[in-house]
Design a protein around this motif. Structure first.
Motif, short mmCIF file in Angstrom:
data_model
loop_
_atom_site.label_atom_id
_atom_site.label_comp_id
_atom_site.label_asym_id
_atom_site.label_seq_id
_atom_site.Cartn_x
_atom_site.Cartn_y
_atom_site.Cartn_z
N THR A 170 -6.79 4.65 -0.71
CA THR A 170 -6.77 3.23 -1.07
C THR A 170 -7.92 2.45 -0.44
O THR A 170 -8.60 2.91 0.48
N GLY A 171 -8.07 1.22 -0.91
CA GLY A 171 -9.02 0.31 -0.29
C GLY A 171 -8.65 0.01 1.15
O GLY A 171 -9.53 -0.23 1.99
N GLN A 172 -7.36 0.04 1.47
CA GLN A 172 -6.91 -0.17 2.84
C GLN A 172 -7.47 0.92 3.76
O GLN A 172 -7.84 0.65 4.91
N ARG A 173 -7.51 2.15 3.26
CA ARG A 173 -8.03 3.25 4.09
C ARG A 173 -9.53 3.07 4.34
O ARG A 173 -10.00 3.26 5.46
N PHE A 174 -10.26 2.69 3.31
CA PHE A 174 -11.69 2.44 3.51
C PHE A 174 -11.91 1.28 4.47
O PHE A 174 -12.86 1.30 5.27
N ALA A 175 -11.06 0.28 4.41
CA ALA A 175 -11.17 -0.84 5.35
C ALA A 175 -10.93 -0.37 6.78
O ALA A 175 -11.58 -0.86 7.72
N ALA A 176 -10.02 0.59 6.97
CA ALA A 176 -9.77 1.13 8.30
C ALA A 176 -10.98 1.90 8.82
O ALA A 176 -11.31 1.83 10.01
N TYR A 177 -11.64 2.63 7.94
CA TYR A 177 -12.87 3.33 8.34
C TYR A 177 -13.94 2.32 8.76
O TYR A 177 -14.65 2.51 9.75
N ARG A 178 -14.07 1.26 7.97
CA ARG A 178 -15.06 0.24 8.27
C ARG A 178 -14.76 -0.42 9.63
O ARG A 178 -15.67 -0.68 10.41
N ALA A 179 -13.47 -0.66 9.91
CA ALA A 179 -13.10 -1.27 11.18
C ALA A 179 -13.45 -0.35 12.35
O ALA A 179 -13.83 -0.82 13.43
N LEU A 180 -13.33 0.96 12.14
CA LEU A 180 -13.62 1.93 13.20
C LEU A 180 -15.12 2.12 13.39
O LEU A 180 -15.61 2.18 14.53
N LEU A 181 -15.87 2.21 12.29
CA LEU A 181 -17.27 2.64 12.35
C LEU A 181 -18.28 1.52 12.08
O LEU A 181 -19.48 1.72 12.31
N GLY A 182 -17.82 0.39 11.60
CA GLY A 182 -18.75 -0.70 11.31
C GLY A 182 -19.72 -0.35 10.20
O GLY A 182 -19.37 0.33 9.23
N ASP A 183 -20.96 -0.78 10.34
CA ASP A 183 -21.96 -0.57 9.30
C ASP A 183 -22.35 0.90 9.13
O ASP A 183 -23.02 1.24 8.14
N ALA A 184 -21.94 1.76 10.06
CA ALA A 184 -22.23 3.20 9.92
C ALA A 184 -21.40 3.82 8.80
O ALA A 184 -21.70 4.92 8.34
N PHE A 185 -20.35 3.12 8.36
CA PHE A 185 -19.51 3.62 7.26
C PHE A 185 -20.03 3.07 5.94
O PHE A 185 -20.01 1.86 5.70
N ASP A 186 -20.50 3.96 5.08
CA ASP A 186 -21.01 3.60 3.75
C ASP A 186 -19.99 4.05 2.71
O ASP A 186 -20.06 5.15 2.18
#
Length: 264
Positions: A188-204
């Motif tokens: 889900t989009g929620q999971r991608f948001a969790a990755y972004r919260a963990l990794l910041g701009d390093a998550f593409d």
């Protein structure tokens, strides 16, 4: 799979089958549920043609078979209760990742180059990120990660490993490439948001329109998965200019740029 060498690889006294082919820097491609399907093998051949040595470990299912709906009972349920995997929230990092990190060290020693790529798919999607705790892994690709199955905004990783991965990504300037389809109920989009919260701009994290997915995938994906999910395998449309084929090309470019390969 006659164009692959079937090897038995022992790491920490645990033996698994690994299919190996090609030359150049190594990429570990992990299968999606329910196993190494012909679509997964096709993706492995594309990685090989891009100038990489491919290491394809067998983690579950029947190697080389098209996935049938019956695999939900024979493969998926078995994997969910296996001690090697943490399919549900609160389980932390799956123990099999330790073995996969060892495979990355072995592949790097055998193939050389600046490092190793790691590509996860579906059930193994997040493994590509947690494998980055192995210094040899420098190009992680997280495709439609589905774990934990019972928490759409969760990540299949322990708190300790999450902190260590975020530190390693920041320290070494790693980029994490990820894909999912819009409206995917497994990733889900929620999971991608969790990755972004963990990794910041390093998550593409890149999202494809669900309407672009292959409308006629194998039975397991049609009857069990039930939505657009597997961007570069079962739901890929092999036509020039198609968004899923563009995603494949972006992944190949990401790997070759970081591993400095030359295509065949």
């Amino acid at each position: 799979m006659d164009d692959f060498v079937r090897r038995t690889v022992s790491i920490d006294d645990v033996e698994k089958t690994v299919y190996v082919s090609g030359a150049g820097p190594a990429v570990i491609l992990m299968p999606e549920m329910p196993g190494i399907s012909p679509d997964v093998v096709r993706f492995a051949r594309w990685i090989r043609a891009a100038g990489c040595a491919i290491y394809l470990p067998s983690l579950f299912g029947v190697d080389g078979a098209y996935p049938l709906a019956e695999a939900r009972e024979t493969v998926v349920r078995r994997a969910c209760v296996s001690a090697e995997f943490r399919a549900f929230a609160g389980g932390g990092t799956s123990p099999v990742v330790r073995w996969l990190r060892g495979l990355a060290r072995l592949a790097h020693a055998e193939c050389g180059g600046p490092g190793v790529g790691a590509v996860g798919l579906c059930f193994t999607g997040n493994f590509a990120l947690t494998m980055a705790l192995e210094p040899a892994v420098i190009a992680p690709v997280v495709n439609h990660p589905s774990l934990p199955l019972d928490d759409p905004g969760g990540l299949e990783i322990s708190d300790e490993d999450a902190t260590a991965v975020a530190e390693r990504v920041a320290r070494d300037g790693l980029q994490v490439l990820a894909y999912r389809f819009e409206k995917d109920s497994w990733c889900t989009g929620q999971r991608f948001a969790a990755y972004r919260a963990l990794l910041g701009d390093a998550f593409d994290g890149r999202v494809l329109d669900a309407e672009t997915a292959n409308p006629d995938p194998p039975p397991f994906f049609r009857d069990v998965v039930g939505c657009a999910h597997s961007v570069v395998t079962a739901h890929l449309v092999d036509q020039d200019g198609h968004p899923t084929l563009q995603a494949r090309d972006e992944i190949l470019a990401f790997l070759t740029e970081r591993l400095r390969t030359r295509p065949e």
